[in-house]
Motif scaffolding. Structure first.
Motif, mmCIF file in Angstrom:
data_model
loop_
_atom_site.group_PDB
_atom_site.id
_atom_site.type_symbol
_atom_site.label_atom_id
_atom_site.label_comp_id
_atom_site.label_asym_id
_atom_site.label_seq_id
_atom_site.Cartn_x
_atom_site.Cartn_y
_atom_site.Cartn_z
ATOM 1 N N GLN A 94 -4.305 -51.835 53.239
ATOM 2 C CA GLN A 94 -3.649 -50.873 53.584
ATOM 3 C C GLN A 94 -2.481 -51.593 54.949
ATOM 4 O O GLN A 94 -3.592 -52.063 55.196
ATOM 5 N N LEU A 95 -1.465 -50.946 54.742
ATOM 6 C CA LEU A 95 -0.576 -51.056 56.253
ATOM 7 C C LEU A 95 -0.860 -50.361 57.607
ATOM 8 O O LEU A 95 -1.817 -49.870 57.802
ATOM 9 N N GLY A 96 -1.073 -52.292 58.345
ATOM 10 C CA GLY A 96 -1.653 -52.324 59.525
ATOM 11 C C GLY A 96 -2.907 -52.353 59.430
ATOM 12 O O GLY A 96 -3.365 -52.854 60.800
ATOM 13 N N GLU A 97 -3.043 -52.963 58.504
ATOM 14 C CA GLU A 97 -5.021 -53.184 58.492
ATOM 15 C C GLU A 97 -4.857 -54.433 59.005
ATOM 16 O O GLU A 97 -4.300 -55.041 58.247
ATOM 17 N N LEU A 98 -6.245 -55.050 59.905
ATOM 18 C CA LEU A 98 -5.700 -56.376 60.102
ATOM 19 C C LEU A 98 -6.812 -57.102 58.659
ATOM 20 O O LEU A 98 -7.451 -56.519 58.125
ATOM 21 N N VAL A 99 -6.308 -58.017 58.464
ATOM 22 C CA VAL A 99 -6.200 -59.200 57.360
ATOM 23 C C VAL A 99 -6.585 -60.020 57.523
ATOM 24 O O VAL A 99 -6.445 -60.873 58.358
ATOM 25 N N PRO A 100 -7.973 -61.170 57.048
ATOM 26 C CA PRO A 100 -8.238 -62.486 58.212
ATOM 27 C C PRO A 100 -6.912 -63.326 56.809
ATOM 28 O O PRO A 100 -6.041 -62.283 56.055
ATOM 29 N N ALA A 101 -7.072 -63.684 57.932
ATOM 30 C CA ALA A 101 -5.203 -65.028 57.567
ATOM 31 C C ALA A 101 -5.927 -67.073 58.276
ATOM 32 O O ALA A 101 -6.725 -66.794 59.285
ATOM 33 N N PHE A 102 -5.092 -67.163 57.187
ATOM 34 C CA PHE A 102 -5.406 -68.974 58.203
ATOM 35 C C PHE A 102 -4.270 -69.659 58.026
ATOM 36 O O PHE A 102 -3.077 -68.963 58.277
ATOM 37 N N ALA A 103 -3.601 -70.372 59.727
ATOM 38 C CA ALA A 103 -2.659 -70.458 60.510
ATOM 39 C C ALA A 103 -2.468 -72.025 59.432
ATOM 40 O O ALA A 103 -3.572 -72.509 58.202
ATOM 41 N N LEU A 104 -1.469 -72.724 59.224
ATOM 42 C CA LEU A 104 -1.121 -73.822 58.241
ATOM 43 C C LEU A 104 -1.241 -74.749 59.132
ATOM 44 O O LEU A 104 -1.173 -75.092 60.161
ATOM 45 N N PRO A 105 -1.471 -75.871 58.103
ATOM 46 C CA PRO A 105 -1.746 -77.274 58.964
ATOM 47 C C PRO A 105 -1.007 -77.720 59.695
ATOM 48 O O PRO A 105 -0.674 -78.581 60.801
ATOM 49 N N TRP A 106 0.488 -77.290 59.605
ATOM 50 C CA TRP A 106 1.529 -77.589 60.238
ATOM 51 C C TRP A 106 2.756 -76.553 61.529
ATOM 52 O O TRP A 106 3.286 -76.936 61.405
ATOM 53 N N GLY A 107 1.848 -75.579 60.909
ATOM 54 C CA GLY A 107 2.773 -74.174 62.087
ATOM 55 C C GLY A 107 0.972 -74.522 63.274
ATOM 56 O O GLY A 107 0.278 -75.252 63.841
ATOM 57 N N ALA A 108 2.219 -73.385 63.596
ATOM 58 C CA ALA A 108 1.223 -72.959 65.086
ATOM 59 C C ALA A 108 0.081 -72.140 64.998
ATOM 60 O O ALA A 108 -0.210 -71.417 64.151
ATOM 61 N N PRO A 109 -0.510 -72.489 65.956
ATOM 62 C CA PRO A 109 -2.021 -70.861 65.279
ATOM 63 C C PRO A 109 -1.930 -70.024 65.802
ATOM 64 O O PRO A 109 -0.645 -69.560 66.355
ATOM 65 N N LEU A 110 -2.195 -68.875 65.057
ATOM 66 C CA LEU A 110 -1.840 -67.852 64.635
ATOM 67 C C LEU A 110 -2.725 -66.750 66.270
ATOM 68 O O LEU A 110 -3.318 -66.887 67.009
ATOM 69 N N PRO A 111 -0.954 -65.868 65.920
ATOM 70 C CA PRO A 111 -1.883 -64.955 67.753
ATOM 71 C C PRO A 111 -3.166 -63.851 67.330
ATOM 72 O O PRO A 111 -3.066 -63.739 66.262
ATOM 73 N N ASP A 112 -3.244 -64.268 68.725
ATOM 74 C CA ASP A 112 -5.142 -63.284 68.819
ATOM 75 C C ASP A 112 -4.212 -61.817 68.742
ATOM 76 O O ASP A 112 -3.756 -61.485 69.766
#
Length: 540
Positions: A489-507
């Motif tokens: 749903q819109l606004g719901e927290l969903v699991p995610a992972f960062a890309l190997p070449w990207g910055a860490p995902l924000p908390d």
């Protein structure tokens, strides 16, 4: 004889693969394993049966335009054609055979979470081994590095000039000879201090002159001060950096260039480091071209420019790349080749591209079986990247089969390859984060969807151009959403992972605190009696 559904609970699904009135969205019914009602799985279910139609679209490069299943990769919803594929994927695909057990090419797919965890759990960390200094950069040290001798191991000059014994003037002696009192000999920076020398006179503090007999002597001059040089001046003493046996770098350190230089100074030629998987890449496909504009029926090589780099970011060491065609003989030769690469390191993991489908040119499973291997993962209930394969050979090597389409391959590499390389390299399983979703994503029962996304105003919005054969969406992405089968749903927290070449995902938990506005300060009204403002204190 009347055919039955795979679970024996009722009549078979429609012969043409269309679930008709027994579809998932209209309340489920006979032929749906485990009881799917209103698009939701209820109660314990067995692993979902995957069939051929769902593998072809991700393993065959260049087929995206004609594949109705790929169009929905650019959007969060599912169109009617995709729903037919879901129904066909879950309803058993009974097309008139006597039973599902007799239908060829059926296998049980792991869920995304199961496949990821299995890839991590199946491998043990590789043992530590010494590697040359030039290959140790970025590796984790397995044992302390100690000084093998004093550092420096001899007294040396810190300046260009003369090594001297006693006060001047000094009689010049030959270099590298023992100096008697009032003797001096030329010396360069880093030069060995000769026996008998007490100090070094800098070149700008001395001059060569003649004595009463016309013989050359060294005298103070230039910038010299009375009493120069004092004993010990401009001499680097032996052992002043470290004594033999001192610990210089502790185990567990991730080695940087300065560490390597220090180890060299300490007398080391190689360093013991934790094991890392050596990876051999096997690129397949006779239709793949490495340069230029591809002709109709050809596709550009997307794996050559990126795969070795991504494997390195995930903790592997690529030592060899091999290009083969589509014949079984070529496949078998590529997988059974155990000759070490030029640096002498045999492969721990062989990563292949393409050949994981069920067509006549897909030989991965047959080749692995011929070599005595066993399949650990044969398909994952995810999209894109479903036809991924992980096998283990009797000699301990792992074979990771990636689909032929580039985005599908990258998602399969993130799902299976990243945990596998982490386990072999003494690392933890790659972390998952949670991000608030910027749109509503419909359910896709029984299948996890991996969606590249961009962060817009703190929300994860699924990217466009994310069909299995596309790279445009991933190239601009900040990470990948792991959308569960029931949707988001819109606004719901969903699991995610960062890309190997990207910055860490924000908390997301830290975001509200960071965005909390500062308290407003009430400005004091200035009155005429206050007089002019004195700003001089701000200039101090």
């Amino acid at each position: 004889m009347t055919a039955t559904a795979p679970d024996g609970s009722g009549p078979p699904a429609a012969a043409d693969g269309d679930a008709g009135g027994n579809g998932v969205r209209d309340g489920g019914g006979d032929g749906v394993r485990g009881g799917i009602r209103d698009g939701l799985e209820v109660g314990p279910i067995e692993p979902r049966i995957q069939t051929d139609p769902d593998t072809a679209d991700e393993d065959t490069a260049g087929q995206d335009a004609a594949d109705p299943d790929t169009a929905d990769e650019d959007t969060a919803g599912q169109d009617a054609a995709d729903q037919d594929a879901v129904d066909a994927d879950t309803a058993g695909q009974d097309t008139g055979d006597e039973g599902a057990a007799e239908e060829p090419h059926r296998h049980l797919a792991h869920s995304w979470q199961e496949a990821r965890q299995l890839a991590f759990d199946c491998a043990a960390p590789l043992p530590a081994a010494p590697v040359p200094l030039r290959q140790a950069l970025g590796r984790t040290l397995a044992a302390d590095v100690v000084a093998l001798q004093d550092m420096p191991h001899y007294a040396s000059s810190a300046m260009d000039g003369w090594a001297v014994n006693g006060s001047g003037p000094w009689i010049l002696a030959e270099p590298n000879q023992r100096l008697a009192p009032h003797q001096a000999s030329p010396i360069a920076t880093g030069g060995l201090i000769p026996a008998g020398a007490k100090a070094v006179l800098r070149s700008e503090s001395g001059v060569i002159d003649a004595d009463e007999d016309g013989l050359p002597v060294l005298k103070l001059g230039g910038t010299a001060k009375p009493g120069d040089p004092r004993n010990g001046d401009h001499i680097r003493k032996a052992g002043e950096e470290a004594a033999a046996g001192d610990v210089l770098i502790k185990r567990g350190t991730v080695l940087n260039p300065a560490h390597l230089a220090l180890a060299a100074l300490a007398g080391s030629d190689a360093l013991p480091v934790l094991g890392k998987a050596v990876v051999r890449l096997v690129f397949t496909g006779s239709e793949v071209v490495a340069s230029g504009m591809p002709a109709p029926g050809q596709v550009r090589d997307t794996f050559g420019p990126q795969l070795a780099a991504v494997v390195g970011m995930l903790g592997g060491i690529c030592t060899e790349e091999v290009k083969i065609g589509d014949t079984y003989a070529e496949w078998l030769a590529a997988l059974e080749d155990t000759d070490p690469a030029a640096d002498g390191l045999p492969a721990d993991v062989v990563i292949t591209t393409g050949g994981t489908g069920r067509s006549g040119t897909d030989h991965l499973r047959r080749s692995a079986a011929e070599l005595g291997g066993r399949l650990l993962i044969d398909g994952v209930a995810m999209r894109p990247g479903h036809p991924a394969v992980l096998a283990e050979l009797p000699d301990g090597r792992y074979i990771l089969g990636l689909p032929g389409n580039p985005l599908a391959a990258m998602m399969a590499l993130s799902t299976i390859g990243a945990p596998l390389l982490a386990a072999l390299g003494h690392g933890p399983i790659p972390p998952l984060s949670e991000v608030p979703c910027g749109s509503t994503i419909d359910a896709d029962p029984g299948r996890t969807r991996l969606m590249p996304f961009r962060l817009l105003y703190g929300m994860a919005s699924p990217a466009q151009h994310t069909g299995p054969g596309m790279m445009r969406g991933l190239a601009a992405a900040d990470g990948v959403l792991v959308v569960p089968p029931h949707g988001v749903q819109l606004g719901e927290l969903v699991p995610a992972f960062a890309l190997p070449w990207g910055a860490p995902l924000p908390d997301p938990a830290a975001a509200p605190a960071a965005q909390k506005p500062a308290a407003k300060r009430t400005a004091r009204k200035t009155t005429a009696s206050d007089g002019p403002v004195d700003w001089s204190a701000l200039l101090d």
